[in-house]
Motif scaffolding. Structure first.
Motif, PDB file in Angstrom:
ATOM      1  N   UNK A   5      51.502 -27.291  35.897  1.00 25.51           N
ATOM      2  CA  UNK A   5      51.183 -26.629  37.165  1.00 25.51           C
ATOM      3  C   UNK A   5      50.897 -25.143  36.969  1.00 25.51           C
ATOM      4  N   UNK A   6      51.409 -24.576  35.894  1.00 21.93           N
ATOM      5  CA  UNK A   6      51.207 -23.161  35.571  1.00 21.93           C
ATOM      6  C   UNK A   6      50.924 -23.039  34.074  1.00 21.93           C
ATOM      7  N   UNK A   7      50.298 -21.937  33.701  1.00 28.88           N
ATOM      8  CA  UNK A   7      50.107 -21.651  32.274  1.00 28.88           C
ATOM      9  C   UNK A   7      51.376 -21.065  31.671  1.00 28.88           C
ATOM     10  N   UNK A   8      52.009 -20.188  32.446  1.00 30.22           N
ATOM     11  CA  UNK A   8      53.311 -19.644  32.021  1.00 30.22           C
ATOM     12  C   UNK A   8      54.042 -19.094  33.241  1.00 30.22           C
ATOM     13  N   UNK A   9      55.329 -18.804  33.067  1.00 32.22           N
ATOM     14  CA  UNK A   9      56.166 -18.354  34.177  1.00 32.22           C
ATOM     15  C   UNK A   9      56.834 -17.034  33.838  1.00 32.22           C
ATOM     16  N   UNK A  10      56.739 -16.083  34.769  1.00 32.64           N
ATOM     17  CA  UNK A  10      57.386 -14.771  34.651  1.00 32.64           C
ATOM     18  C   UNK A  10      58.206 -14.595  35.924  1.00 32.64           C
ATOM     19  N   UNK A  11      59.461 -15.042  35.914  1.00 33.11           N
ATOM     20  CA  UNK A  11      60.217 -15.136  37.169  1.00 33.11           C
ATOM     21  C   UNK A  11      61.715 -14.943  36.934  1.00 33.11           C
ATOM     22  N   UNK A  12      62.112 -13.740  36.508  1.00 38.32           N
ATOM     23  CA  UNK A  12      63.520 -13.449  36.192  1.00 38.32           C
ATOM     24  C   UNK A  12      64.145 -14.659  35.485  1.00 38.32           C
ATOM     25  N   UNK A  13      63.471 -15.106  34.432  1.00 41.75           N
ATOM     26  CA  UNK A  13      63.730 -16.374  33.751  1.00 41.75           C
ATOM     27  C   UNK A  13      64.563 -16.102  32.501  1.00 41.75           C
ATOM     28  N   UNK A  14      65.872 -16.263  32.619  1.00 44.41           N
ATOM     29  CA  UNK A  14      66.769 -15.964  31.499  1.00 44.41           C
ATOM     30  C   UNK A  14      66.634 -17.011  30.400  1.00 44.41           C
ATOM     31  N   UNK A  15      66.506 -16.541  29.169  1.00 46.28           N
ATOM     32  CA  UNK A  15      66.396 -17.425  28.007  1.00 46.28           C
ATOM     33  C   UNK A  15      67.779 -17.989  27.670  1.00 46.28           C
ATOM     34  N   UNK A  16      67.889 -19.306  27.609  1.00 43.06           N
ATOM     35  CA  UNK A  16      69.135 -19.916  27.123  1.00 43.06           C
ATOM     36  C   UNK A  16      68.818 -21.242  26.430  1.00 43.06           C
ATOM     37  N   UNK A  17      69.793 -21.773  25.714  1.00 41.69           N
ATOM     38  CA  UNK A  17      69.561 -22.971  24.905  1.00 41.69           C
ATOM     39  C   UNK A  17      69.223 -24.196  25.752  1.00 41.69           C
ATOM     40  N   UNK A  18      69.842 -24.305  26.924  1.00 42.13           N
ATOM     41  CA  UNK A  18      69.572 -25.454  27.784  1.00 42.13           C
ATOM     42  C   UNK A  18      68.110 -25.484  28.203  1.00 42.13           C
ATOM     43  N   UNK A  37      56.261  -6.100  42.191  1.00 42.63           N
ATOM     44  CA  UNK A  37      57.478  -6.287  41.416  1.00 42.63           C
ATOM     45  C   UNK A  37      57.236  -6.153  39.921  1.00 42.63           C
ATOM     46  N   UNK A  38      58.313  -5.976  39.195  1.00 45.42           N
ATOM     47  CA  UNK A  38      58.250  -5.800  37.747  1.00 45.42           C
ATOM     48  C   UNK A  38      57.621  -7.014  37.073  1.00 45.42           C
ATOM     49  N   UNK A  39      58.059  -8.213  37.447  1.00 51.58           N
ATOM     50  CA  UNK A  39      57.498  -9.423  36.836  1.00 51.58           C
ATOM     51  C   UNK A  39      56.017  -9.573  37.148  1.00 51.58           C
ATOM     52  N   UNK A  40      55.603  -9.156  38.326  1.00 51.52           N
ATOM     53  CA  UNK A  40      54.186  -9.211  38.696  1.00 51.52           C
ATOM     54  C   UNK A  40      53.383  -8.264  37.811  1.00 51.52           C
ATOM     55  N   UNK A  41      53.914  -7.053  37.603  1.00 54.00           N
ATOM     56  CA  UNK A  41      53.232  -6.091  36.736  1.00 54.00           C
ATOM     57  C   UNK A  41      53.138  -6.615  35.302  1.00 54.00           C
ATOM     58  N   UNK A  42      54.220  -7.212  34.826  1.00 51.72           N
ATOM     59  CA  UNK A  42      54.223  -7.783  33.468  1.00 51.72           C
ATOM     60  C   UNK A  42      53.205  -8.913  33.373  1.00 51.72           C
ATOM     61  N   UNK A  43      53.203  -9.801  34.359  1.00 52.40           N
ATOM     62  CA  UNK A  43      52.284 -10.946  34.348  1.00 52.40           C
ATOM     63  C   UNK A  43      50.830 -10.485  34.351  1.00 52.40           C
ATOM     64  N   UNK A  44      50.518  -9.499  35.179  1.00 57.39           N
ATOM     65  CA  UNK A  44      49.148  -8.991  35.225  1.00 57.39           C
ATOM     66  C   UNK A  44      48.748  -8.341  33.903  1.00 57.39           C
TER      67      UNK A  44
END
Length: 274
Positions: free
Chosen positions: A95-108, A59-66
């Motif tokens: 539990x993780x160093x960072x997350x790459x998971x279709x994670x939309x940036x928002x103020x909340x 997946x795209x996020x997997x490629x980005x994370x790698x």
């Protein structure tokens, strides 16, 4: 959903070749001097983040994370499943160093975690059967059956603002919606266009579905990390910029979304942390 423990299964570990030798360090703080980094991804989104039956990740996020992990100097990546509702807690708990998971940036979300990026601009869209020309705008969903997952903000957006007479069918997962769309039980599926394109690009669905091409919302995907870790944020931002400059971003988009004729937006400018 239970989160995998570190080292629980060898299938969750992906080795990355390094040109330099890394030494040990405290990975909980997102340091780049350790050999292994733990990254949260989706396990159930084809084209974005998918764990295959043989234990591999695509997946795209997997490629980005790698790509990012390699740029940060890691030689090993452990992927942990990051369900949407657990992402902030996984970051805050270390539990993780960072997350790459279709994670939309928002103020909340930014009240609890920081982001690097964005690295992709997605839009809410509709997926319909390839031979269905009756749905060209959101309002056409009135008196039609619309599918999304239980609790989806995408579905509520359509139902409340765009097509109040749509017959909303909320199922347990997008795979169930795809099956219903394929067999004619529903007329459309809604979520981010990147996720829809990922499903439509799967070999078993080739030629069966199409994106309507609407832009019902803007979703800036970012990489989530522990709040206040400016050093890691800066390093990830630099890696994302390199990914665009060297052509890797375009390659990842084409490989994961190309078969669905996904008309992606250009790579977004990195703005977080600036």
């Amino acid at each position: 959903m239970k989160v995998l423990k570190a080292g629980a299964a060898a299938a969750t570990v992906v080795a990355l070749a390094l040109t330099a030798t890394a030494c040990g360090g405290d990975s909980d703080k997102g340091s780049d001097d350790g050999k292994k980094v733990v990254v949260g991804i989706k396990f159930d989104q084809p084209g974005i983040g998918l764990k295959t039956p043989d234990g591999k990740f695509t997946g795209f996020d997997v490629d980005v994370a790698n790509y990012v992990a390699k740029k940060l100097g890691y030689d090993e990546v452990e992927f942990k499943q990051a369900p949407s509702a657990q992402r902030e807690a996984m970051i805050q708990n270390g539990d993780v160093n960072f997350i790459v998971a279709s994670y939309s940036i928002n103020d909340k979300r930014k009240a609890k975690v920081d982001f690097a990026g964005p690295y992709l601009l997605a839009h809410q869209d509709l997926l319909v059967r390839a031979d269905d020309n009756s749905i060209k705008k959101a309002e056409d969903l009135n008196n039609k059956k619309l599918c999304s997952v239980t609790g989806s903000t995408s579905a509520q957006n359509v139902k409340e603002k765009l097509a109040p007479k749509a017959d909303l069918q909320q199922l347990g997962g997008y795979s169930e919606c795809i099956t219903s769309l394929e067999n004619g039980s529903v007329d459309a599926l809604t979520t981010d266009d990147s996720i829809l394109a990922g499903y439509a690009a799967q070999p078993q669905f080739k030629g069966k579905f199409k994106l309507v091409g609407l832009k019902l919302s803007d979703e800036h995907y970012g990489i989530g990390l522990k709040k206040g870790d400016k050093e890691l944020q800066t390093k990830i931002n630099a890696a994302l910029q390199d990914m665009v400059k060297d052509g890797s971003w375009d390659k990842f988009v084409k490989a994961n979304f190309g078969p669905a004729n996904y008309k992606n937006e250009p790579a977004p400018q990195v703005t977080e942390g600036s």
